[in-house]
Scaffold this motif. Structure first.
Motif, mmCIF file in Angstrom:
data_model
loop_
_atom_site.group_PDB
_atom_site.id
_atom_site.type_symbol
_atom_site.label_atom_id
_atom_site.label_comp_id
_atom_site.label_asym_id
_atom_site.label_seq_id
_atom_site.Cartn_x
_atom_site.Cartn_y
_atom_site.Cartn_z
ATOM 1 N N ILE A 143 15.275 62.739 6.633
ATOM 2 C CA ILE A 143 15.156 61.784 7.736
ATOM 3 C C ILE A 143 16.504 61.656 8.441
ATOM 4 N N THR A 144 16.483 61.670 9.772
ATOM 5 C CA THR A 144 17.717 61.478 10.536
ATOM 6 C C THR A 144 18.095 60.003 10.504
ATOM 7 N N THR A 145 19.264 59.702 9.933
ATOM 8 C CA THR A 145 19.695 58.308 9.822
ATOM 9 C C THR A 145 20.890 58.001 10.724
ATOM 10 N N GLY A 146 21.442 59.025 11.345
ATOM 11 C CA GLY A 146 22.558 58.813 12.253
ATOM 12 C C GLY A 146 22.480 59.841 13.355
ATOM 13 N N TYR A 163 30.007 61.835 15.829
ATOM 14 C CA TYR A 163 29.712 63.085 16.530
ATOM 15 C C TYR A 163 28.768 63.997 15.765
ATOM 16 N N GLY A 164 28.265 63.527 14.634
ATOM 17 C CA GLY A 164 27.355 64.376 13.878
ATOM 18 C C GLY A 164 25.944 63.849 13.951
ATOM 19 N N ILE A 165 25.034 64.549 13.276
ATOM 20 C CA ILE A 165 23.742 63.939 12.968
ATOM 21 C C ILE A 165 23.749 63.772 11.455
ATOM 22 N N ASP A 166 23.234 62.637 10.979
ATOM 23 C CA ASP A 166 23.146 62.403 9.548
ATOM 24 C C ASP A 166 21.710 62.634 9.120
ATOM 25 N N GLY A 240 25.664 56.875 0.849
ATOM 26 C CA GLY A 240 24.516 57.398 0.112
ATOM 27 C C GLY A 240 24.364 58.875 0.418
ATOM 28 N N PRO A 241 23.580 59.605 -0.395
ATOM 29 C CA PRO A 241 23.457 61.048 -0.190
ATOM 30 C C PRO A 241 22.882 61.405 1.193
#
Ligand code: ZN
Length: 263
Positions: A143-146, A163-166, A240-241
């Motif tokens: 799941i994308t969280t950031g 600047y990333g995707i989490d 978190g992971p």
């Protein structure tokens, strides 16, 4: 007369040969194709054109000015002007980070500067590898969280945009290489990014994988798209992971969500 006209049209076509892939919006990555013998300038800077005629550039998160692309061949020039669409970025609050990771002490600052230099060096690599115009795949399921560009408030303190995707996934989840390239950096424990891999895909396009648990590649390795490179962890500044995945084009961060191929 007819013959003369034909030659003229042919030259004009050679100069104007230009295809552009990608939306002209903040955080976008534009892949261009032209005649390999053309010279391409963006913002008055000459870009590398591959032997197939491909070139690449990023549009920064805060870019407002139009982009001018000029194509030169045998002293004939053509200019293309593109308007950059503005985006609205989110504000993301994250609490519960260790105090030291948000407000590092003097000792930490020394380490941060040293590691920052390593990362900056990698971001400045601009090789002739020609994977930059190939599709990127999502490196891990989750799941994308950031998202890209969000304004960060960490433990109540405003910090640089994200600047990333989490992508959240259980610890130990396998991470696939998003696109073929050379490993520029593989480090186990950087202050902010923890276990970190940087891969270059040519023409200054690099990808960064952070907060890794295990790393299966080393500096200098060539890795193919889809190859197992690491596992998800929660190392560095993380609650978190998850995998933080970033793309930089010659030092300009671009939005991985706009680049990764949608299935
Ligand atoms: Zn992140």
């Amino acid at each position: 007369m007819i013959r003369f006209l034909f030659v003229l049209i042919f030259i004009t076509n050679q100069v104007s040969a230009l295809e552009l892939k990608g939306n002209f919006e903040q955080g976008s990555l534009i892949i261009g194709k032209t005649n390999p013998s053309n010279e391409i300038y963006v913002d008055q800077k000459k870009l590398k054109v591959s032997k197939e005629g491909y070139f690449i550039f990023g549009i920064s998160r805060d870019r407002k000015k139009n982009i001018i692309i000029s194509i030169n061949k045998d002293n004939k020039a053509r200019e293309v002007i593109k308007v950059v669409k503005s985006r609205k970025f989110k504000v993301q609050k994250i609490d519960g980070l260790s105090k030291r990771k948000v407000s590092p002490n003097d000792e930490d600052m020394k380490r941060i500067r040293k590691e920052g230099k390593l990362i900056a060096k990698a971001k400045n690599v601009n090789s002739d590898l020609s994977f930059f115009f190939k599709d990127f795949i999502r490196p891990v399921d989750g799941i994308t969280t950031g998202v890209f560009g969000s304004q960060r408030i960490l433990n109540g303190k405003p910090r640089r945009p994200h600047y990333g995707i989490d992508i959240a996934a259980p610890k130990g989840t396998k991470i696939k290489n998003s696109n073929s390239g050379n490993v520029l950096l593989a480090a186990n424990n950087l202050f902010f990014t923890g276990g970190t891999i940087i891969i270059e895909h040519g023409h200054g396009l690099i990808s960064i994988y952070s907060h890794l648990e295990k790393i299966f590649v080393k500096k200098g390795d060539f890795v193919k798209k889809g190859e197992l490179i690491a596992t998800v962890g929660s190392t560095g500044r993380s609650t978190g992971p998850h995998l933080d995945f970033r793309l930089y084009c010659r030092n300009i961060p671009v939005d991985p969500d706009l680049v990764i191929k949608k299935n």
